[in-house]
Design an enzyme around this catalytic site. Structure first.
Site, PDB file in Angstrom:
ATOM      1  N   CYS A 152     -69.305  11.119 -37.697  1.00 29.93           N
ATOM      2  CA  CYS A 152     -67.964  11.426 -37.182  1.00 29.93           C
ATOM      3  C   CYS A 152     -67.045  10.272 -37.552  1.00 29.93           C
ATOM      4  O   CYS A 152     -67.385   9.477 -38.441  1.00 29.93           O
ATOM      5  CB  CYS A 152     -67.993  11.691 -35.679  1.00 29.93           C
ATOM      6  SG  CYS A 152     -68.498  10.293 -34.654  1.00 29.93           S
TER       7      CYS A 152
ATOM      8  N   ARG B  50     -68.965  11.765 -30.827  1.00 29.90           N
ATOM      9  CA  ARG B  50     -69.657  12.980 -31.272  1.00 29.90           C
ATOM     10  C   ARG B  50     -70.980  12.714 -31.979  1.00 29.90           C
ATOM     11  O   ARG B  50     -72.009  13.310 -31.622  1.00 29.90           O
ATOM     12  CB  ARG B  50     -68.728  13.794 -32.199  1.00 29.90           C
ATOM     13  CG  ARG B  50     -67.531  14.375 -31.483  1.00 29.90           C
ATOM     14  CD  ARG B  50     -66.474  14.877 -32.461  1.00 29.90           C
ATOM     15  NE  ARG B  50     -65.865  13.770 -33.191  1.00 29.90           N
ATOM     16  CZ  ARG B  50     -64.964  13.904 -34.148  1.00 29.90           C
ATOM     17  NH1 ARG B  50     -64.591  15.125 -34.522  1.00 29.90           N
ATOM     18  NH2 ARG B  50     -64.432  12.851 -34.742  1.00 29.90           N
TER      19      ARG B  50
ATOM     20  N   ASP C  90     -62.531  16.322 -31.718  1.00 26.27           N
ATOM     21  CA  ASP C  90     -62.642  14.917 -31.318  1.00 26.27           C
ATOM     22  C   ASP C  90     -62.273  14.787 -29.840  1.00 26.27           C
ATOM     23  O   ASP C  90     -61.137  15.072 -29.458  1.00 26.27           O
ATOM     24  CB  ASP C  90     -61.676  14.101 -32.183  1.00 26.27           C
ATOM     25  CG  ASP C  90     -61.802  12.612 -31.932  1.00 26.27           C
ATOM     26  OD1 ASP C  90     -62.417  12.225 -30.914  1.00 26.27           O
ATOM     27  OD2 ASP C  90     -61.275  11.839 -32.744  1.00 26.27           O
TER      28      ASP C  90
HETATM   29  P1  4NP Z   1     -65.786  10.030 -32.528  1.00 32.81           P
HETATM   30  O1  4NP Z   1     -64.476   9.818 -31.628  1.00 32.81           O
HETATM   31  O2  4NP Z   1     -65.277  10.116 -33.959  1.00 32.81           O
HETATM   32  O3  4NP Z   1     -66.348  11.314 -32.048  1.00 32.81           O
HETATM   33  O4  4NP Z   1     -66.676   8.836 -32.280  1.00 32.81           O
HETATM   34  C1  4NP Z   1     -63.570   8.772 -31.808  1.00 32.81           C
HETATM   35  C2  4NP Z   1     -63.861   7.525 -31.320  1.00 32.81           C
HETATM   36  C3  4NP Z   1     -62.948   6.502 -31.479  1.00 32.81           C
HETATM   37  C4  4NP Z   1     -61.757   6.740 -32.122  1.00 32.81           C
HETATM   38  C5  4NP Z   1     -61.465   7.983 -32.621  1.00 32.81           C
HETATM   39  C6  4NP Z   1     -62.385   9.005 -32.476  1.00 32.81           C
HETATM   40  N1  4NP Z   1     -60.805   5.675 -32.240  1.00 32.81           N
HETATM   41  O5  4NP Z   1     -59.699   5.951 -32.747  1.00 32.81           O
HETATM   42  O6  4NP Z   1     -61.080   4.537 -31.847  1.00 32.81           O
END
Ligand code: 4NP
Length: 144
Positions: free
Chosen positions: A3, A9, A116
């Site tokens: 991800c 995720r 997300d």
């Molecule tokens: P992930 O979610 O891609 O599912 O781990 C996110 C975690 C952190 C961030 C964006 C999406 N961030 O911008 O820090």
């Protein structure tokens, strides 16, 4: 499992698929396309929803997807189209490109992407868990 941040995720996807396959036969890992959280534990909300289903992801540590992952793994499952584009940009040959798939692509779900949940509330994590659990049931069967 890939991800953006590797804290919401893909750690869940890693934990869920690991719980459904034989770890002596199948190596499951996760990574993020961005490096914002490298070395961090998964998001507390992901840890909590996994725990609710008796899966412990608290020992995972965030890492970034690297080019070598194309050779280390047979399959690379991404959560959304943006991850898909980011991973493909690193691909150096046709065989790399063929390994990359949207994780929900081959399930019968109405969703194409795992949304997300980072900026939303707890319910987003429930939804993500259900989508990934469904997808991992299909994947675990196929991998057998
Ligand atoms: P992930 O979610 O891609 O599912 O781990 C996110 C975690 C952190 C961030 C964006 C999406 N961030 O911008 O820090």
């Amino acid at each position: 499992m890939v991800c953006l941040g590797n804290i919401c995720r893909s750690p869940l996807a890693e934990g869920i698929l690991k719980s459904k396959v034989d770890p002596s036969r199948i190596l499951v890992d996760s990574a993020g396309t961005a490096g914002y959280h490298v070395g961090s534990s998964p998001d507390d909300r992901s840890i909590a929803i996994a725990r609710k289903f008796q899966i412990d992801i608290s020992q995972q540590r965030c890492r970034r997807f690297v080019i070598e992952d194309f050779d280390r793994f047979d399959h690379i499952f991404v959560m959304d189209q943006s991850n898909y584009q980011d991973v493909l940009e690193l691909a150096q040959q046709e065989s790399h490109i063929r390994k990359v798939r949207l994780i929900l692509e081959e399930t019968n779900l109405d969703y194409e992407e795992v949304p997300d949940p980072y900026y939303g509330g707890e319910s987003g994590f429930d939804h993500v868990y259900q989508l990934l659990d469904n997808a991992c049931n299909v994947l675990a069967e196929r991998l057998k």
